[in-house]
Design a protein around this motif. Structure first.
Motif, PDB file in Angstrom:
ATOM      1  N   PRO A  28       0.797  -1.235   0.000  1.00 28.37           N
ATOM      2  CA  PRO A  28       0.000   0.000   0.000  1.00 28.37           C
ATOM      3  C   PRO A  28       0.826   1.279   0.000  1.00 28.37           C
ATOM      4  O   PRO A  28       0.478   2.253  -0.676  1.00 28.37           O
ATOM      5  CB  PRO A  28      -0.831  -0.120   1.280  1.00 28.37           C
ATOM      6  N   SER A  29       1.905   1.299   0.767  1.00 34.30           N
ATOM      7  CA  SER A  29       2.678   2.538   0.888  1.00 34.30           C
ATOM      8  C   SER A  29       3.293   2.980  -0.433  1.00 34.30           C
ATOM      9  O   SER A  29       3.663   4.150  -0.588  1.00 34.30           O
ATOM     10  CB  SER A  29       3.781   2.361   1.941  1.00 34.30           C
ATOM     11  N   ASP A  30       3.397   2.066  -1.401  1.00 30.40           N
ATOM     12  CA  ASP A  30       3.974   2.423  -2.694  1.00 30.40           C
ATOM     13  C   ASP A  30       3.016   3.251  -3.556  1.00 30.40           C
ATOM     14  O   ASP A  30       3.459   3.943  -4.478  1.00 30.40           O
ATOM     15  CB  ASP A  30       4.360   1.156  -3.480  1.00 30.40           C
ATOM     16  N   VAL A  31       1.721   3.165  -3.274  1.00 34.33           N
ATOM     17  CA  VAL A  31       0.762   3.746  -4.217  1.00 34.33           C
ATOM     18  C   VAL A  31      -0.232   4.728  -3.595  1.00 34.33           C
ATOM     19  O   VAL A  31      -0.796   5.564  -4.316  1.00 34.33           O
ATOM     20  CB  VAL A  31      -0.041   2.629  -4.925  1.00 34.33           C
ATOM     21  N   GLU A  32      -0.482   4.643  -2.280  1.00 37.38           N
ATOM     22  CA  GLU A  32      -1.610   5.380  -1.698  1.00 37.38           C
ATOM     23  C   GLU A  32      -1.493   6.890  -1.878  1.00 37.38           C
ATOM     24  O   GLU A  32      -2.440   7.551  -2.317  1.00 37.38           O
ATOM     25  CB  GLU A  32      -1.760   5.010  -0.216  1.00 37.38           C
ATOM     26  N   SER A  33      -0.354   7.460  -1.544  1.00 33.62           N
ATOM     27  CA  SER A  33      -0.202   8.910  -1.631  1.00 33.62           C
ATOM     28  C   SER A  33      -0.337   9.400  -3.069  1.00 33.62           C
ATOM     29  O   SER A  33      -1.032  10.393  -3.349  1.00 33.62           O
ATOM     30  CB  SER A  33       1.156   9.330  -1.060  1.00 33.62           C
ATOM     31  N   GLU A  34       0.297   8.702  -3.991  1.00 34.71           N
ATOM     32  CA  GLU A  34       0.235   9.108  -5.397  1.00 34.71           C
ATOM     33  C   GLU A  34      -1.188   8.995  -5.941  1.00 34.71           C
ATOM     34  O   GLU A  34      -1.656   9.869  -6.668  1.00 34.71           O
ATOM     35  CB  GLU A  34       1.191   8.248  -6.220  1.00 34.71           C
TER      36      GLU A  34
END
Length: 928
Positions: A28-34
């Motif tokens: 999740p941390s790879d995509v959530e912010s973007e």
């Protein structure tokens, strides 16, 4: 808005492996912010007041500007976001309006503390104007943390409309409503009882008081003569220091013990000029204690009411800092706790302390902000006369203009609004909306609205107090949309569709919003007047407009043991820790899956882990489907589909209908629990496994029928995944967006984001077909048979992945078409020439009994299995013997607690069941 299905079918063709569109695993941390910033940049959350779509609007309960996101916030935000995302997908023009509260006490206290640490100064060293400038500087630098956290969990708010309760527009609204209430005589100033914080030196609201059980001392003291034969009474108190403010002793009118004393007076032990009158009042309980109660009108709310009824004097004996003041005794200047001890000792010296009970556990209100015990205190404050406002608020629910969910909360609502006390709205602070009252040199009192010029000149000054934070928050649903101006937002989005909040602030915030909104609607020229989102005002019999049509009250988030989260217990959970460790979707799904209307929600680390595993399951299932050619296309005719295909589509439709119905009634737990069961159980555990059989491994050698069946399965796979991801998107936006965009990439007629895709309807799930009862029965039989075969294999000691020969007798059941799936799921291979039956089972299915014969000779080490079972049998026998020995011992049974005996009996039953199971298993093993 796009259609649920592509404009053109892809036709019958082999789907390609598109699993490379997704990384190997879900992180999740790879995509959530973007993903989130992409949604914001695309304008998906920005509402259009000029749209012709039906409106759906909701305002965020404004968190304190000083605040951080806690689990209660996270629950609020998850549910509101789920509603907003679903309505957006359903074709509504959605406004989710964000903002924050200036939090008068919390913010001023925080800044004062910072200044004390950095500069060793307090607000008085700066003066009012400079101090307020410092608070604004602090707010601009540190006040945006919770907004960052809202982005991290995926709140689909319209950031372009963010508001603050001290911004210019809301300040105008506050002054407008204050003047309107003042002009109608509904705001007044009076000396009345308040919750007073000696540390903060201000009145505080009821919601800012936390009641805690503390160990104190109950002191019984004697007023009047020390001679038992002469007039006297005995009273008891936990706050001995307040006896300096005693002006009377109350007894019940029918209490014969004191009949002769009523109307007489007793001298005060320390104040020779004060005579305490003995009064009779029905409030006194003659059965409690001595039946006599000391009366301190200025320092106890019940005594204050009695003092008003009997026209008693009301001397204030504790000042704003909690020190004894103005009594003329030796106790003046003492802190209230020091005075409590010193006054008791002085009373003991006089021989007036009759008894002391210590420890004496009782409930004491404490200031939520500063932590010290609050002091009930008579104080000059500004008040709102709530009689008319409370009646309108009660009528709004009685008449059905606003509906409370769950309905079980309605009696609490009526109990509050029908018995509401006047509301104290002034606070002795500097940070906040300053009360718009000016005083003149000749005693003039002038209230100024936002367009009035305040009076100036020598002797004129503005009231020093500010308004209770709840005053401005009470205007939140309409002030944030531009009231008192007639704005496009107000016309399009007011009244709001629903308010979401915890049941614990039903009275403090929800009731206040209802009061001010219905009052604002009655004002001549108000843009709310007669406004009802297109609804005819006359059809509502002239009833004032409500601020929200529905009120959904959720419970409180508690720890996994059901305890309230608190610093003292150390059981609090920071939702941002879960976002970091498990992903925002795991946090959200945990909360949405557990949110029953009005019921508290226990959560723990295992809850987040379970939700993370669910997200991973979805990810792996989609990757498998893409690997096996899942495609988006028109559903084939029903008659061309297999039983499994028709069954999964029917189950999808049943789940969709249940989810829609539950969400309309705010039953988030029911909706998400059923989505979980369908997605994990029926789709992943059963249909995906069957799909592996239905999709050819070698397309080039497949027959025409196998080829068509495989392509159909790919389309059904795509269709079910498409719908499931849409249904789960409101609760799990990040993983569903990632998977759905991969699934639908380059499909004609589909939007670029799941955020703006359509919500599924029956045309998407099973094309409106009637449920196929035959397919459902066959699949139920298949599940039952496979489950029993798996259990039987485990009992036989066969390893899970070990394939064993098996013969299926379909003579009495119609499962021939499911044979390949049954063999694959139960890991049975066709018998060979050296077949030998070593085990068999019979199972009753829906129509008849099926017999399955197995050859486990090559899958099980018979002697090793026999030794293992014999060891297990000996352990079960030992457990049985121990239980029987204890239960046959009369001495033990007479002395042991009931729960211990019950536990042994339960263990005996379990041991007997285990003994019988192992015995049957041993008997079924092949002979030596």
């Amino acid at each position: 808005m796009t259609s649920n299905t592509p404009a053109t079918s892809q036709g019958v063709q082999r789907g390609e492996d598109r699993s490379q569109l997704l990384p190997n695993q879900w992180n999740p941390s790879d995509v959530e912010s973007e993903l989130y910033e992409g949604w914001v940049s695309a304008g998906y959350f920005k509402a259009d007041a000029a749209s012709d779509k039906p409106p759906f609007s909701i305002v965020l309960p404004p968190p304190n500007v000083t605040g951080r996101l806690h689990m209660g916030h996270a629950l609020d935000h998850t549910l509101i976001d789920a509603m907003s995302r679903r309505r957006r997908m359903q074709g509504y023009e959605v406004l989710w309006l964000p903002g924050s509260d200036h939090a008068g006490i919390a913010t001023q206290t925080r800044v004062e503390s910072d200044l004390k640490k950095r500069e060793s100064k307090d607000r008085f060293d700066y003066g009012r104007e400079e101090f307020i400038e410092r608070v604004w500087e602090w707010k601009d630098e540190y006040g945006g943390l919770i907004q960052q956290q809202m982005r991290a969990i995926g709140d689909s708010v319209d950031w372009s409309r963010e508001r603050f309760t001290l911004d210019e527009g809301l300040s105008r609204a506050v002054q407008t409503i204050f003047k309107a209430l003042f002009d109608q005589g509904m705001i007044y100033q009076d000396n009345r009882m308040v919750n007073w914080s000696p540390v903060l030196q201000t009145a505080i609201s009821d919601i800012e008081v936390n009641y805690e059980d503390v160990e104190g001392e109950l002191v019984s003291l004697r007023y009047g003569s020390l001679n038992d034969d002469e007039p006297h009474v005995i009273v008891a108190t936990t706050r001995v220091e307040t006896m300096l403010g005693d002006v009377a002793v109350a007894v019940h009118p029918e209490d014969e013990r004191y009949a002769d004393l009523v109307g007489t007076t007793l001298p005060h032990p320390f104040l020779p000029d004060r005579e305490m009158v003995i009064i009779a009042d029905d409030y006194v309980d003659p059965e409690f204690g001595t039946g006599a109660v000391k009366i301190t009108p200025a320092h106890d709310p019940n005594d204050f009411a009695m003092g008003q009824r009997h026209d008693l004097p009301m001397p204030v004996v504790l000042d704003e800092t909690g020190h004894v003041s103005g009594t003329g005794t030796q106790f003046d200047g003492m802190d209230r706790f020091e005075a409590r001890e010193k006054i008791r000792l002085a009373l003991e010296e006089q021989g007036r302390v009759v008894a002391r009970k210590h420890p004496y556990v009782h409930s004491v209100g404490h200031s939520e902000r500063s932590g010290e015990p609050i002091e009930p205190r008579l104080s000059l404050q500004w008040w709102v006369d709530v009689k008319k406002l409370a009646k309108m608020s009660g009528d709004a629910v009685r008449e059905g203009d606003t509906t409370i969910y769950p309905a079980s909360q309605e009696p609490r609502w009526f109990d509050w609004v029908d018995n509401m006390h006047d509301w104290t709205i002034s606070r002795q602070l500097w940070w906040g909306h300053r009360i718009p009252i000016w005083y003149g040199p000749e005693g003039e009192v002038v209230c100024c609205g936002p367009d009035d010029e305040p009076p100036t000149g020598e002797g004129w000054h503005q009231d020093e107090d500010v308004l209770d934070t709840w005053f401005s928050s009470a205007l939140w649903p309409f002030s944030t949309m531009g009231w008192p101006e007639n704005t496009p937002d107000l016309q399009k989005f007011y009244p709001t569709s629903v308010l979401v909040t915890g049941y614990d602030i039903l009275f403090f915030w929800v009731a206040r919003m209802m009061m001010f909104a219905t009052f604002a609607d009655t004002l001549e020229g108000s843009p709310l007047h007669g406004k009802a989102n297109g609804e005819n005002q006359a059809a509502r019999d002239g009833r004032p407009q409500v601020p929200f049509k529905d009120v959904f009250l959720h419970g409180l988030v508690r720890d996994e043991h059901g305890r309230k989260m608190s610093k003292s217990l150390g059981n609090g959970i920071d939702p941002m820790d879960w976002v970091r460790d498990y992903g925002a979707d795991a946090l959200r799904f945990t909360l949405a899956r557990g949110a029953n209307p009005g019921a508290d929600l226990p959560v723990g680390e295992h809850s987040a882990q379970s939700s993370r595993n669910f997200a991973t399951k979805l990810y792996n299932a989609t990757k498998f489907a893409l690997m096996n050619g899942a495609q988006i296309g028109e559903l084939p005719p029903r008659e061309e589909l297999t039983d499994a295909d028709r069954w999964i589509l029917d189950r999808l439709e049943a789940t969709r209908a249940l989810v829609d119905d539950a969400l309309e009634r705010y039953e988030f737990s029911l909706a998400n629990e059923n989505l979980y069961k369908f997605a994990w159980g029926e789709f992943c555990d059963w249909y995906l496994e069957i799909a592996k059989v239905q999709i050819p491994r070698d397309w080039d050698s497949a027959t025409k029928e196998e080829y068509a069946r495989g392509v159909n399965t790919q389309v059904v796979l795509g269709r079910v995944l498409d719908a499931v991801l849409r249904l789960l998107h409101p609760a799990m936006p990040f993983v569903t967006e990632t998977l759905w965009t991969a699934l639908t990439k380059d499909v004609e007629g589909y939007p670029e984001s799941l955020v703006i895709a359509e919500w599924p309807d029956q045309s998407m799930t099973n094309n409106g077909a009637e449920p196929d009862e035959l397919a459902a029965r066959r699949m139920a039989d298949l599940e039952k048979l496979v489950t029993e075969l798996r259990r039987f294999r485990a009992d036989q000691g066969v390893k899970p992945k070990q394939r064993v020969p098996g013969r299926l007798d379909f003579a009495a059941v119609d499962l021939e078409e499911e044979e390949a799936a049954i063999r694959s799921l139960a890991r049975l291979e066709e018998p060979g020439d050296d077949w030998e039956t070593t085990a068999s089972i019979e199972l009753r299915l829906s129509q008849a009994t099926i017999t399955v014969e197995l050859d486990t000779s090559d899958a099980v080490d018979i002697e090793a299995e026999r030794k293992r079972l014999e060891k297990d049998l000996a352990n079960a026998q030992k457990e049985l013997d121990n239980a029987a020995k204890k239960l046959s011992n009369e001495n033990f049974l007479n002395k042991a607690p009931e729960h211990v005996v019950a536990d042994i009996k339960e263990r005996q039953v379990v041991a007997q069941e285990e003994f019988d199971r192992i015995t049957r298993r041993l008997e079924g093993l092949p002979k030596k």
